[in-house]
Design a protein around this motif. Sequence first.
Motif, PDB file in Angstrom:
ATOM      1  N   ASP A 154       0.815  -1.221   0.000  1.00 12.00           N
ATOM      2  CA  ASP A 154       0.000   0.000   0.000  1.00 12.00           C
ATOM      3  C   ASP A 154       0.852   1.277   0.000  1.00 12.00           C
ATOM      4  O   ASP A 154       0.341   2.368   0.237  1.00 12.00           O
ATOM      5  CB  ASP A 154      -0.954  -0.003   1.199  1.00 12.00           C
ATOM      6  CG  ASP A 154      -0.230  -0.012   2.540  1.00 12.00           C
ATOM      7  OD1 ASP A 154       1.010  -0.183   2.564  1.00 12.00           O
ATOM      8  OD2 ASP A 154      -0.918   0.143   3.567  1.00 12.00           O
ATOM      9  N   GLN A 155       2.146   1.153  -0.291  1.00 16.21           N
ATOM     10  CA  GLN A 155       3.038   2.310  -0.253  1.00 16.21           C
ATOM     11  C   GLN A 155       3.522   2.754  -1.635  1.00 16.21           C
ATOM     12  O   GLN A 155       4.585   3.368  -1.762  1.00 16.21           O
ATOM     13  CB  GLN A 155       4.221   2.016   0.676  1.00 16.21           C
ATOM     14  CG  GLN A 155       3.791   1.869   2.126  1.00 16.21           C
ATOM     15  CD  GLN A 155       4.949   1.644   3.057  1.00 16.21           C
ATOM     16  OE1 GLN A 155       5.744   0.728   2.882  1.00 16.21           O
ATOM     17  NE2 GLN A 155       5.058   2.500   4.072  1.00 16.21           N
ATOM     18  N   LYS A 156       2.711   2.496  -2.645  1.00 18.21           N
ATOM     19  CA  LYS A 156       3.067   2.910  -4.004  1.00 18.21           C
ATOM     20  C   LYS A 156       3.253   4.426  -4.100  1.00 18.21           C
ATOM     21  O   LYS A 156       4.147   4.907  -4.791  1.00 18.21           O
ATOM     22  CB  LYS A 156       2.000   2.435  -4.990  1.00 18.21           C
ATOM     23  CG  LYS A 156       2.279   2.832  -6.432  1.00 18.21           C
ATOM     24  CD  LYS A 156       1.342   2.162  -7.414  1.00 18.21           C
ATOM     25  CE  LYS A 156      -0.034   2.729  -7.341  1.00 18.21           C
ATOM     26  NZ  LYS A 156      -0.919   2.236  -8.416  1.00 18.21           N
ATOM     27  N   ASP A 157       2.430   5.189  -3.379  1.00 20.50           N
ATOM     28  CA  ASP A 157       2.562   6.650  -3.419  1.00 20.50           C
ATOM     29  C   ASP A 157       3.911   7.098  -2.867  1.00 20.50           C
ATOM     30  O   ASP A 157       4.506   8.055  -3.370  1.00 20.50           O
ATOM     31  CB  ASP A 157       1.418   7.318  -2.655  1.00 20.50           C
ATOM     32  CG  ASP A 157       0.085   7.198  -3.389  1.00 20.50           C
ATOM     33  OD1 ASP A 157       0.093   6.915  -4.605  1.00 20.50           O
ATOM     34  OD2 ASP A 157      -0.965   7.389  -2.736  1.00 20.50           O
TER      35      ASP A 157
ATOM     36  N   LYS B   7       6.512   6.483  -5.574  1.00 18.95           N
ATOM     37  CA  LYS B   7       6.441   7.519  -6.604  1.00 18.95           C
ATOM     38  C   LYS B   7       6.998   8.846  -6.092  1.00 18.95           C
ATOM     39  O   LYS B   7       7.697   9.561  -6.813  1.00 18.95           O
ATOM     40  CB  LYS B   7       4.998   7.695  -7.068  1.00 18.95           C
ATOM     41  CG  LYS B   7       4.493   6.537  -7.900  1.00 18.95           C
ATOM     42  CD  LYS B   7       3.072   6.796  -8.368  1.00 18.95           C
ATOM     43  CE  LYS B   7       2.609   5.718  -9.320  1.00 18.95           C
ATOM     44  NZ  LYS B   7       1.244   5.995  -9.816  1.00 18.95           N
ATOM     45  N   TYR B   8       6.695   9.172  -4.854  1.00 14.59           N
ATOM     46  CA  TYR B   8       7.171  10.430  -4.275  1.00 14.59           C
ATOM     47  C   TYR B   8       8.694  10.476  -4.242  1.00 14.59           C
ATOM     48  O   TYR B   8       9.306  11.464  -4.654  1.00 14.59           O
ATOM     49  CB  TYR B   8       6.601  10.597  -2.865  1.00 14.59           C
ATOM     50  CG  TYR B   8       7.131  11.812  -2.135  1.00 14.59           C
ATOM     51  CD1 TYR B   8       6.699  13.093  -2.468  1.00 14.59           C
ATOM     52  CD2 TYR B   8       8.062  11.678  -1.109  1.00 14.59           C
ATOM     53  CE1 TYR B   8       7.197  14.207  -1.795  1.00 14.59           C
ATOM     54  CE2 TYR B   8       8.560  12.790  -0.439  1.00 14.59           C
ATOM     55  CZ  TYR B   8       8.117  14.051  -0.789  1.00 14.59           C
ATOM     56  OH  TYR B   8       8.610  15.150  -0.133  1.00 14.59           O
TER      57      TYR B   8
ATOM     58  N   ASP C  50      10.406  11.074  -7.587  1.00  9.51           N
ATOM     59  CA  ASP C  50      10.143  12.361  -8.236  1.00  9.51           C
ATOM     60  C   ASP C  50      11.238  13.371  -7.866  1.00  9.51           C
ATOM     61  O   ASP C  50      11.352  13.783  -6.709  1.00  9.51           O
ATOM     62  CB  ASP C  50       8.776  12.880  -7.788  1.00  9.51           C
ATOM     63  CG  ASP C  50       8.344  14.138  -8.515  1.00  9.51           C
ATOM     64  OD1 ASP C  50       9.171  14.769  -9.213  1.00  9.51           O
ATOM     65  OD2 ASP C  50       7.159  14.509  -8.374  1.00  9.51           O
TER      66      ASP C  50
ATOM     67  N   ARG D  46      10.662  16.885  -5.726  1.00  8.27           N
ATOM     68  CA  ARG D  46      10.364  17.042  -4.299  1.00  8.27           C
ATOM     69  C   ARG D  46      11.420  17.946  -3.655  1.00  8.27           C
ATOM     70  O   ARG D  46      12.499  18.148  -4.213  1.00  8.27           O
ATOM     71  CB  ARG D  46      10.292  15.681  -3.620  1.00  8.27           C
ATOM     72  CG  ARG D  46      11.602  14.975  -3.491  1.00  8.27           C
ATOM     73  CD  ARG D  46      11.414  13.533  -2.995  1.00  8.27           C
ATOM     74  NE  ARG D  46      12.692  12.871  -2.894  1.00  8.27           N
ATOM     75  CZ  ARG D  46      13.389  12.395  -3.919  1.00  8.27           C
ATOM     76  NH1 ARG D  46      12.902  12.501  -5.143  1.00  8.27           N
ATOM     77  NH2 ARG D  46      14.557  11.811  -3.741  1.00  8.27           N
TER      78      ARG D  46
END
Length: 196
Positions: A103-106, A109-110, A113, A116
């Motif tokens: 559940d840590q796909k975000d 992706k963060y 990137d 950031r």
Amino acid sequence: MGTVEPATDAQEPSRPVLKRLPTPAARRRLSAQAGLREVMGQFATGVTVLTAGGERAHGMTANAVTSVSLEPPMVLCCVSRAARMHDAIVTAGSYAVTVLASDQKDLAKYFADWRRPAGLAQFDSVDWTAGPQTGSPLLDGALAWLECELAEVYEGGDHSIFLGRVVASSRGTAQDSLVFYSGGYHQIDGRIRASA
């Protein structure tokens, strides 16, 4: 060929002095082997976030991480010499590995990137704890964490291979793994059993 110089009497014997390798000219140059990225994309890997604390604190999504030895416990990670993470690890002399849950796909992706914030500010929007041994940020909710002291650095083309001595490890309560395969993120259910 290592890039670590032996310690002198004036240096701590457990912390290597690292030579700075030249940074590749192009930050994102494609491999001369045109199909290499496509072929390696067929190799499913776990997804981690590498972190380093200290004055150049930084985090980076990575899948080029593997165990090397159980005795002594060692893991390695491969980082482009053009990446900010490279200098962060060299400066800190240590790094941490957060193994991401499904559940840590975000988070993956963060930390992939480049837009950031820099430094510790990039961790303001995520939940984390400072590693007790290295001070490297450990991201909350993950499958597992490793803290590593930098033992050796080897040249690997446009990357450096950082060999780390594991000084702390722990397991979280999450059960399912996030994996990277064929250019995308996928979930692996931890209840799947290997076939005989």
